[in-house]
Design an enzyme around this catalytic site. Structure first.
Site, PDB file in Angstrom:
ATOM      1  N   PHE A   1       0.812  -1.223   0.000  1.00 61.16           N
ATOM      2  CA  PHE A   1       0.000   0.000   0.000  1.00 61.16           C
ATOM      3  C   PHE A   1       0.843   1.270   0.000  1.00 61.16           C
ATOM      4  CE2 PHE A   1      -4.637  -0.004  -0.002  1.00 61.16           C
ATOM      5  CZ  PHE A   1      -4.810  -1.330  -0.339  1.00 61.16           C
TER       6      PHE A   1
ATOM      7  N   CYS B   1     -15.235   1.845  -1.653  1.00 62.91           N
ATOM      8  CA  CYS B   1     -15.014   1.788  -0.206  1.00 62.91           C
ATOM      9  C   CYS B   1     -14.177   2.933   0.348  1.00 62.91           C
ATOM     10  CB  CYS B   1     -14.368   0.459   0.166  1.00 62.91           C
ATOM     11  SG  CYS B   1     -15.502  -0.923  -0.006  1.00 62.91           S
TER      12      CYS B   1
ATOM     13  N   LYS C   1     -15.497   6.789   0.203  1.00 64.37           N
ATOM     14  CA  LYS C   1     -16.731   7.083   0.960  1.00 64.37           C
ATOM     15  C   LYS C   1     -16.568   6.717   2.433  1.00 64.37           C
ATOM     16  CE  LYS C   1     -19.293   2.837   0.997  1.00 64.37           C
ATOM     17  NZ  LYS C   1     -19.485   2.216   2.270  1.00 64.37           N
TER      18      LYS C   1
HETATM   19  C1  UDX Z   1     -10.594  -1.815   0.265  1.00 63.14           C
HETATM   20  C2  UDX Z   1      -9.849  -2.495   1.426  1.00 63.14           C
HETATM   21  O1  UDX Z   1      -8.556  -2.918   0.999  1.00 63.14           O
HETATM   22  C3  UDX Z   1     -10.641  -3.693   1.922  1.00 63.14           C
HETATM   23  O2  UDX Z   1     -10.007  -4.281   3.028  1.00 63.14           O
HETATM   24  C4  UDX Z   1     -12.023  -3.211   2.312  1.00 63.14           C
HETATM   25  O3  UDX Z   1     -12.805  -4.277   2.749  1.00 63.14           O
HETATM   26  C5  UDX Z   1     -12.705  -2.519   1.153  1.00 63.14           C
HETATM   27  O4  UDX Z   1     -11.896  -1.453   0.687  1.00 63.14           O
HETATM   28  P1  UDX Z   1     -10.888  -2.359  -2.343  1.00 63.14           P
HETATM   29  O5  UDX Z   1     -11.776  -1.162  -2.422  1.00 63.14           O
HETATM   30  O6  UDX Z   1     -11.294  -3.614  -3.023  1.00 63.14           O
HETATM   31  O7  UDX Z   1     -10.641  -2.762  -0.805  1.00 63.14           O
HETATM   32  O8  UDX Z   1      -9.489  -1.926  -2.967  1.00 63.14           O
HETATM   33  P2  UDX Z   1      -7.979  -1.769  -2.491  1.00 63.14           P
HETATM   34  O9  UDX Z   1      -7.191  -2.905  -3.001  1.00 63.14           O
HETATM   35  O10 UDX Z   1      -7.893  -1.446  -1.049  1.00 63.14           O
HETATM   36  O11 UDX Z   1      -7.577  -0.473  -3.335  1.00 63.14           O
HETATM   37  C6  UDX Z   1      -8.233   0.759  -3.133  1.00 63.14           C
HETATM   38  C7  UDX Z   1      -7.680   1.820  -4.043  1.00 63.14           C
HETATM   39  O12 UDX Z   1      -6.376   2.194  -3.618  1.00 63.14           O
HETATM   40  C8  UDX Z   1      -7.550   1.427  -5.511  1.00 63.14           C
HETATM   41  O13 UDX Z   1      -8.002   2.498  -6.312  1.00 63.14           O
HETATM   42  C9  UDX Z   1      -6.070   1.184  -5.687  1.00 63.14           C
HETATM   43  O14 UDX Z   1      -5.651   1.414  -7.016  1.00 63.14           O
HETATM   44  C10 UDX Z   1      -5.487   2.210  -4.728  1.00 63.14           C
HETATM   45  N1  UDX Z   1      -4.137   1.847  -4.237  1.00 63.14           N
HETATM   46  C11 UDX Z   1      -3.934   0.713  -3.535  1.00 63.14           C
HETATM   47  C12 UDX Z   1      -3.081   2.727  -4.472  1.00 63.14           C
HETATM   48  O15 UDX Z   1      -3.244   3.779  -5.095  1.00 63.14           O
HETATM   49  N2  UDX Z   1      -1.849   2.396  -3.997  1.00 63.14           N
HETATM   50  C13 UDX Z   1      -1.604   1.266  -3.289  1.00 63.14           C
HETATM   51  O16 UDX Z   1      -0.440   1.052  -2.884  1.00 63.14           O
HETATM   52  C14 UDX Z   1      -2.678   0.393  -3.052  1.00 63.14           C
END
Ligand code: UDX
Length: 442
Positions: free
Chosen positions: A255, A266, A269
């Site tokens: 992350f 998610c 919001k």
């Molecule tokens: C997220 C949480 O990870 C999950 O635990 C929760 O239940 C729901 O919300 P999700 O929305 O499926 O899950 O996506 P996630 O993989 O967390 O990515 C969220 C956003 O962050 C994406 O747009 C992704 O591209 C972005 N992201 C992620 C980054 O910009 N950089 C990163 O290092 C990781």
């Protein structure tokens, strides 16, 4: 006796949960008020893209272990444990979450509850919601105290939903009785036996654990994106910086991928609803930093637009822009609050002709953003482009041959909004590469 499971709400969360409960060996009924969804699911079709989910749905619909219905009476009659998996979107024009779908489930189901059962909320809700719902169940259920409520937040990631449900990192349950804990220990017996941490707490801590996790993840992404802003000014490379700090295992590399930021149904919001709820509770100062997290995230989108404009000699008017990616992240067809489409829309508003391609999200993208142009391949999207924007890091885009793609564009400029392309390969093929937060890259 094995618990019989019902799952109410058949979106991403509910469909995955229902299918995985069947995979774990339970008899399951999935319920939704949307009869069209129920019909599709009963025929073995998942109405969204999620790897591994459709074959499992078919397996369990065919075996009869998973049935689907639109009737609360049927659900109440069948289930010992009722999982509530409906959405809690952002309220229009406000930061707060709209919990009306969750409330509707309780109001619809509780009057039918005539025997011992446990309602288990999985939806992401503002802290305090479970307390209020438990009261409504007590008021409405003919079974009286034999109908109980627990809260068991879901942490699944889109794209890994099946894996995250079958093998979660942890299970958190908020309960108000030993009996509720016992029931959930039975439901999750397989995961508990496999060593999954099982945390038993009160409603408030369970509700908070979901939003706190998402707030932390959002903060981590915005932290590295703030570092990207600095790198752009100071001549640093944010990807190397992320590696450098990520080797410290107190920080961790996960992350810390900088780029156009987070989107989806998610994180955006949830952090806003969290701020709104903190305000209602009189603790707004505790979360004011999330405003900055949100602001940094949105600034990355405008920065991407600026970079693309620079590649077009300062103006988009009369220019062609190729956008690779529409989903908010790879392995998903979800375009809710997608940074990629947001950037595409902003560029179009400034006069460019924008052509979008995504391996899975084209139908959803064209439904929500009908005025953008959609191409049916990478090559078609990039034909005659003055700049190519890489905005969702699908494998297919990382595998692009920049030499071949260079032959169809008007000029070889690429903006890598996910810092995921191989800079050396693109530059060797004559492209000018621009990555967010990579001040040192030519
Ligand atoms: C997220 C949480 O990870 C999950 O635990 C929760 O239940 C729901 O919300 P999700 O929305 O499926 O899950 O996506 P996630 O993989 O967390 O990515 C969220 C956003 O962050 C994406 O747009 C992704 O591209 C972005 N992201 C992620 C980054 O910009 N950089 C990163 O290092 C990781």
């Amino acid at each position: 006796m094995t618990q019989r499971i019902s799952v109410i709400g058949t979106g991403y969360l509910g469909t995955t949960h229902a299918v995985c409960m069947a995979e774990l060996g339970f008899e399951v009924v999935g319920m939704d008020v949307d009869t069209e969804k129920i019909t599709k699911l009963s025929q073995g079709y998942v109405p969204f893209y999620e790897p591994d989910l459709e074959p499992l749905l078919r397996k369990h619909v065919e075996s009869g272990r998973l049935r689907l219905t639109s009737s609360y009476a049927e659900v109440a009659d069948f289930g010992d444990v009722h999982f509530i998996c409906v959405g809690t979107p952002q309220r229009k024009g406000e930061f707060a979450a709209d919990v009306s779908y969750v409330e509707d489930v309780v109001e619809g189901l509780a009057p039918h509850l005539r025997r011992q059962c446990l309602l288990v909320g999985k939806s992401t809700v503002p802290v305090g919601t479970a307390d209020h719902l438990a009261q409504r169940v007590a008021e409405l259920a003919p079974a009286g105290a034999a109908a109980e409520l627990a809260w068991n937040p879901e942490f699944l990631r889109e794209g890994f939903a099946v894996e995250d449900t079958l093998k979660p990192d942890r299970l958190v349950i908020g309960v108000s009785s030993d009996h509720a804990e016992q029931v959930l220990r039975e439901v999750y017996a397989e995961q508990i036996a496999a060593g999954t941490p099982f945390l038993v707490t009160n409603y408030a801590t369970a509700e908070l654990s979901k939003v706190a996790a998402n707030a932390f993840l959002a903060t981590k992404i915005s932290f590295i994106n703030a570092m990207a802003e600095l790198c752009e000014h100071a001549g640093g490379d944010v990807t190397m910086l992320a590696d450098a700090i990520g080797y410290d295992d107190r920080i961790g590399r996960k992350f810390l991928n900088s780029g156009i930021g987070f989107g989806g149904g998610c994180l955006p919001k949830d952090i806003r609803a969290f701020m709104a709820r903190a305000g209602e509770l009189g603790a707004d100062q505790a979360l004011t930093f999330l405003r900055e997290v949100d602001a940094i995230n949105i600034r990355r989108r405008t920065r991407t637009v600026d970079m693309a404009r620079e590649c077009c000699d300062g103006s988009f008017v009369g220019k062609r822009v190729a956008v690779l990616g529409a989903a908010f992240k790879p392995n998903s067809d979800d375009v809710r609050d997608s940074p990629a489409l947001n950037v595409a829309g902003l560029i179009q508003l400034q006069g460019a002709q924008v052509s979008v391609y995504d391996p899975k999200a084209m139908t959803n993208a064209s439904r929500y953003f009908p005025t953008l142009d959609y191409a049916d391949s990478i090559k078609a999207a990039c034909g005659g482009a003055h700049v190519v924007l890489h905005l969702t890091e699908w494998r297919e885009f990382r595998d692009i041959d920049p030499v071949q793609l260079g032959e169809v564009v008007a000029q070889r400029y690429v903006v890598d909004g996910r810092n995921a392309l191989d800079v050396g390969r693109w530059e060797a093929a004559g492209w000018t590469y621009r990555g967010l937060g990579r001040g040192v890259v030519s």
